[in-house]
Scaffold this active site. Structure first.
Site, PDB file in Angstrom:
ATOM      1  N   CYS A   2      24.401 -40.329  26.339  1.00  0.00           N
ATOM      2  CA  CYS A   2      23.996 -39.478  25.222  1.00  0.00           C
ATOM      3  C   CYS A   2      24.801 -38.192  25.332  1.00  0.00           C
ATOM      4  O   CYS A   2      24.551 -37.357  26.202  1.00  0.00           O
ATOM      5  CB  CYS A   2      22.498 -39.187  25.273  1.00  0.00           C
ATOM      6  SG  CYS A   2      21.946 -38.110  23.919  1.00  0.00           S
ATOM      7  N   GLU A 104      26.943 -42.098  18.694  1.00  0.00           N
ATOM      8  CA  GLU A 104      27.719 -42.859  19.666  1.00  0.00           C
ATOM      9  C   GLU A 104      28.962 -43.386  18.974  1.00  0.00           C
ATOM     10  O   GLU A 104      29.027 -43.435  17.744  1.00  0.00           O
ATOM     11  CB  GLU A 104      26.874 -43.996  20.247  1.00  0.00           C
ATOM     12  CG  GLU A 104      27.402 -44.547  21.547  1.00  0.00           C
ATOM     13  CD  GLU A 104      27.699 -43.463  22.567  1.00  0.00           C
ATOM     14  OE1 GLU A 104      28.898 -43.107  22.720  1.00  0.00           O
ATOM     15  OE2 GLU A 104      26.761 -42.951  23.193  1.00  0.00           O
TER      16      GLU A 104
END
Length: 220
Positions: A2, A104
């Site tokens: 993350c 992402e």
């Protein structure tokens, strides 16, 4: 992992979910939050303190660490409870990072295509994290990551540990310090509730921070 997320839900919406009466550090909507910045977190500064929404530095480096020690932004669920660097914070200094989504990247034709990942119902999500007091006395955090699940696996092999609603209180409970007890009480959000879509590569530059960053690319 993350490494970038968005938080545009306002402080009252976030604080109501945790039953909080105090927001020490109100925030403005942010659509491209990078590491190495101040971010909101729900935490207790000690066991006897009330739960508050305060600012933490996204980067974990305890005050007792050597000057050349790393400052990770993530900690893996596989090692956070046993690593000497993390296990004290895992037992005693857990926190929640509110978010609306995370970003992402996936390789497409030799380029990295960003994707926006969120709940299908667009409700805020809660990222499990740990924190420690830094050398300057401020809290610094690392967001936990786990192997990617569901549709997120197509984007990246890992994802943040997104907790389900029933796990929020146990995660923040200062009396819950045993690893196995936590493992039984904490559950991630079901993968079936997660969706995603490709977004503009403008998100690749942290100077860009506006609502257009989360809009689906044309044709998606």
């Amino acid at each position: 992992m993350c490494g970038r997320f968005a938080l545009f839900s306002d402080p009252p919406r976030i604080s109501r979910r945790l039953g909080l009466s105090e927001v020490k550090a109100p925030w403005q909507a942010r659509y491209n939050i990078p590491p190495g910045t101040w971010i909101p977190a729900a935490l207790r500064r000690d066991d006897d303190s009330p739960l508050v929404l305060d600012e933490v530095w996204w980067g974990y480096k305890p005050h007792w660490a050597n000057e050349d020690a790393p400052e990770p932004i993530n900690a893996t669920v596989e090692k956070v409870a046993t690593s000497n660097y993390f296990k004290g914070a895992f037992a005693h200094h857990r926190c929640l990072i509110p978010a609306d989504a995370w970003f992402e990247w996936v390789a497409v034709d030799g380029q990295k295509q960003p994707h926006f990942l969120c709940r299908e119902d667009r409700e805020p999500i809660w990222l499990a994290a740990i924190w420690a007091e830094r050398a300057d006395g401020a809290p610094g955090c690392a967001i936990l990551t786990e192997p990617a699940r569901g549709v997120a696996k197509a984007i990246h092999p890992r994802m943040p540990l997104v907790l389900d609603d029933e796990s929020l209180e146990p995660w923040l409970d200062p009396d819950m310090t045993d690893r196995e007890t936590l493992r039984q009480a904490i559950h991630h959000l079901s993968a079936e509730h997660i969706t995603h879509w490709p977004v503009s590569s403008r998100v690749n530059r942290v100077v860009n921070d506006d609502p257009a960053l989360i809009e689906p690319l044309s044709g998606h």
